[in-house]
Design a protein around this motif. Structure first.
Motif, PDB file in Angstrom:
ATOM      1  N   LYS A  71       0.826  -1.207   0.000  1.00 57.69           N
ATOM      2  CA  LYS A  71       0.000   0.000   0.000  1.00 57.69           C
ATOM      3  C   LYS A  71       0.855   1.249   0.000  1.00 57.69           C
ATOM      4  N   ILE A  72       0.216   2.374  -0.250  1.00 57.09           N
ATOM      5  CA  ILE A  72       0.944   3.639  -0.151  1.00 57.09           C
ATOM      6  C   ILE A  72       0.865   4.080   1.308  1.00 57.09           C
ATOM      7  N   VAL A  73       2.018   4.408   1.870  1.00 60.06           N
ATOM      8  CA  VAL A  73       2.042   4.901   3.250  1.00 60.06           C
ATOM      9  C   VAL A  73       2.597   6.320   3.226  1.00 60.06           C
ATOM     10  N   ALA A  82       5.235   2.473  -1.216  1.00 58.27           N
ATOM     11  CA  ALA A  82       4.285   2.433  -2.337  1.00 58.27           C
ATOM     12  C   ALA A  82       4.402   1.073  -3.018  1.00 58.27           C
ATOM     13  N   PRO A  83       3.330   0.628  -3.664  1.00 62.13           N
ATOM     14  CA  PRO A  83       3.399  -0.665  -4.355  1.00 62.13           C
ATOM     15  C   PRO A  83       4.382  -0.630  -5.525  1.00 62.13           C
ATOM     16  N   VAL A  88       4.383   7.060  -8.014  1.00 57.89           N
ATOM     17  CA  VAL A  88       4.088   7.998  -6.932  1.00 57.89           C
ATOM     18  C   VAL A  88       5.276   8.941  -6.838  1.00 57.89           C
ATOM     19  N   TYR A  89       5.084  10.203  -7.053  1.00 60.34           N
ATOM     20  CA  TYR A  89       6.224  11.124  -7.069  1.00 60.34           C
ATOM     21  C   TYR A  89       5.798  12.524  -6.655  1.00 60.34           C
ATOM     22  N   TYR A  90       6.805  13.365  -6.411  1.00 57.18           N
ATOM     23  CA  TYR A  90       6.534  14.747  -5.982  1.00 57.18           C
ATOM     24  C   TYR A  90       6.677  15.668  -7.188  1.00 57.18           C
ATOM     25  N   HIS A 130      -2.568   7.028   5.918  1.00 57.95           N
ATOM     26  CA  HIS A 130      -2.000   8.310   6.346  1.00 57.95           C
ATOM     27  C   HIS A 130      -1.614   8.155   7.819  1.00 57.95           C
ATOM     28  N   HIS A 131      -0.369   8.471   8.136  1.00 58.85           N
ATOM     29  CA  HIS A 131       0.082   8.384   9.531  1.00 58.85           C
ATOM     30  C   HIS A 131       0.505   9.762  10.019  1.00 58.85           C
ATOM     31  N   TYR A 132       0.138  10.060  11.256  1.00 51.20           N
ATOM     32  CA  TYR A 132       0.577  11.317  11.862  1.00 51.20           C
ATOM     33  C   TYR A 132       1.322  10.984  13.148  1.00 51.20           C
TER      34      TYR A 132
END
Lengths: 396, 251
Positions: A71-73, A82-83, A88-90, A130-132
């Protein structure tokens, strides 16, 4: 940083405070609308000033190498996993919506040094966690989601706070739903009373014959508001569903504007709200049908059950229509559990407490069971029951 | 014990209107009691009064079940003790799975009786035989409780609950309304299966049709909130021929 310091600032002063370019279009738009306050239409039921007045630590966003995972974290706005093979990029945000109604949409963009771009290639199911982890921090990040024409993608979002206190998260996605495609976004979020607060500001652009399904499942306590703007082109369809189960002193809900721009576009928006304790639920939703959107179909409905005499539902479904050739409806009800249903269950030997629980869970299930994937359905059911039983325990 | 349920001089009102005006009725164990009467006589109020419906306020009188007063008991306590009402209009509850509801109700009863609760698999095995007997499609138990059920399906579901919960006093409120012949036969078979010489039935009906399938031992005529006549099954023929007015004249 206190976001309330942006109040009554000139453009150069605001630019200096935010570290933004004075000529940035987002800054210009933000200054035009101004920082939200209790008089702002979109925030009138949500105590946003309480959040803006707090002092937060600002974070520096340094991208890390992305590890491979199922998964995407995203941890505090930085992608960590990311898988394999998923792009997935900025990048700098290329296509901001210059007509968004929410000032926090622009502030979120201004505070995010870049956007996280996710290309959804082909038919795909993606999970984002999503982690905080930073107490007292201002965590700002944004995602751009792109899918492909004629393809069907599903995004399942969950949020994990790992015990953080007093953080403010400004998050949201800019989504472009390609022609003839389907994009489903399911959000599962349980928040705690003293944890992070969150303002999510989304923008969805539905191209011709695009189909978007947006389902949010917001549970527990805390402060959180999601603001959604969706623009619908010809034959586009959006199906939006929002479940709220709140307890304690929670203030959470949805403020949305669905704008029909193209002919034959259709929308269906349904909110189910269960409010306990002294919580406040918000469903402030506008469907606008522009004069270019003949033969539109738009339906909107909110139902709320108050489990406590001090719980409060701010339901404001609205239609703004500029044509005659359409089919539209909206409605809202707020009440208590159905006495007939409660009696029926009790007449079969089920205790009143258990019967009430069954009816509350049933009310929520009518929305949860619309999720086609049984695994995701189970995850949301479990989250709901955890939040519900925790709320019951607190009330006892 | 010669009476399982004793209703003594019951006065009850709904809102400000007094509906039951000094009603007396005794149910004997193992017997089928039929209550017949014109519209507005108080038949449904009587059933609601026995099960403790929130609409009804009892102002005078007493109801004893197995010698014990039930008027202060909650509806669920009355159910756990063995009183069952088959509703005239069973309510739809979207989102409550029928099987889950049935199992919760059965396990509440089993717990009350000090028996072990059934898990999902044991419960489904138990139910299967009843589903077939009542001509119910298997998917009816996986659907939401009564949601989208036809009138006949709702009544069959009521009977299914009765069979599973095995109550001692069974009140059937207009069980025959809205049923075609096949459904009526299936429902009657279910009811007759419960006739074991110990259970009591209170069959509330407008018409004598259901009484062709469930043979009553007593016919009670309810009019204007009181039982005005009690007789054997032969009374049905008289009611069919001369109507309720003839009974008033006799009383």
């Amino acid at each position: 940083m206190r976001l309330s310091e942006l109040k009554n600032k000139t453009l150069p002063e605001a630019a200096a405070l935010l570290g933004a370019d004075e000529k940035a279009v987002a800054l210009e738009r933000f200054m035009q609308i101004g920082l939200p306050n209790k008089k702002s239409e979109e925030y009138r039921y949500f105590q946003v000033e309480k959040l803006l007045d707090k002092a937060y630590r600002t974070l520096t966003y340094v991208p890390k190498p992305i590890e491979e995972a199922e998964k995407i974290v995203i941890v505090d706005g930085i992608v960590t996993h990311a898988p394999h093979g998923m792009r997935v990029y900025y990048e700098q945000c290329q296509a901001m919506d210059m007509t968004h109604f929410d000032p926090m949409y622009y502030l979120g963009h201004l505070l995010s040094p870049h956007v996280i771009k996710i290309d959804l290639d082909g038919d795909t199911d993606v999970e984002i966690e999503h982690h905080y982890t930073q107490s007292g921090a201002l965590i700002a990040y944004r995602i751009v989601l792109i899918n492909q024409a004629n393809r069907h993608a599903t995004l399942f979002e969950s949020f994990h706070d790992e015990g953080v206190k007093d953080a403010l998260v400004l998050y949201g996605y800019d989504t472009f739903v390609a022609p003839d495609s389907t994009l489903r976004i399911l959000k599962n979020q349980k928040m705690e009373a003293e944890g992070y607060a969150m303002i999510t500001s989304h923008r969805l652009q539905l191209e011709q014959r695009a189909n978007a399904v947006i389902k949010s499942f917001d549970m527990g306590a805390g402060m959180g508001l999601q603001l959604i703007k969706a623009d619908l082109d010809r034959y586009a369809h959006i199906d939006a569903g929002h479940l709220l189960y709140l307890n304690g002193e929670a203030q959470r809900g949805t403020v949305s504007k669905i704008i029909h721009k193209g002919e034959h576009s259709t929308s269906n928006q349904e909110a189910k709200n269960i409010l306990d304790g002294t919580s406040r639920g918000i469903f402030d939703a506008l469907i606008k049908v522009e004069n270019s959107a003949k033969w539109t179909k738009a339906h909107q409905n909110s139902k709320a059950i108050l489990l406590h005499e001090r719980a409060y539902m701010a339901a404001k479904p609205q239609l703004e229509i500029y044509i005659d050739e359409l089919e539209a409806s909206h409605g809202s009800t707020t009440g208590q559990l159905d006495e007939k249903q409660l009696f029926y269950l009790r007449s079969r030997g089920i205790s009143e407490t258990e019967a009430r629980k069954m009816l509350v869970i049933a009310f929520a299930n009518t929305l949860i069971e619309q999720i086609k994937d049984s695994r995701q359905q189970e995850v949301i059911k479990t989250t709901f029951e955890e939040a519900f039983y925790a709320g019951e325990k607190d009330m006892a | 014990m010669s009476k399982v349920l004793e209703i003594k001089d019951i006065h009850a009102k709904i809102g400000e209107k007094e509906i039951l005006k000094g009603l007396n009725l005794d149910l004997e164990p193992g017997k089928v009691h039929a209550i017949m009467g014109p519209n507005g006589a108080g038949k449904s109020t009587l059933s609601k009064t026995i099960v403790g419906h929130y609409d009804v306020e009892v102002t005078e009188g007493e109801i004893l079940y197995k010698g014990k007063s039930i008027l202060d008991m909650e509806p669920e306590e009355r159910a756990l003790e063995g009183i069952f009402l088959s509703f005239q209009h069973p309510v739809e509850i979207p989102g409550v799975n029928n099987a889950y509801f049935l199992r919760t109700a059965l396990n509440a009863k089993r717990k009350h009786e000090g028996k072990e609760e059934l898990n999902a698999a044991e419960f489904l095995r138990e139910m299967k035989k009843y589903l077939e007997m009542l001509g119910m499609k298997a998917d009816m138990i996986s659907r939401s409780l009564n949601e989208g059920f036809s009138g006949g399906e709702k009544k069959r579901n009521e009977i299914l609950q009765m069979l599973i919960l095995e109550p001692d006093v069974i009140i059937l409120d207009e069980i025959d309304s809205g049923l075609d012949i096949d459904a009526l036969r299936a429902v009657s078979e279910g009811i007759n299966l419960m006739k074991d010489g110990k259970r009591s039935f209170l069959v509330i009906t407008h018409y004598s049709r259901i009484l062709d399938y469930i043979k009553p031992d007593y016919i009670h005529v309810l009019k204007d909130g009181r039982i005005i006549k009690t007789a054997g099954p032969e009374l049905v023929a008289q009611l069919e021929e001369h109507g309720y007015e003839s009974i008033v004249e006799e009383a």
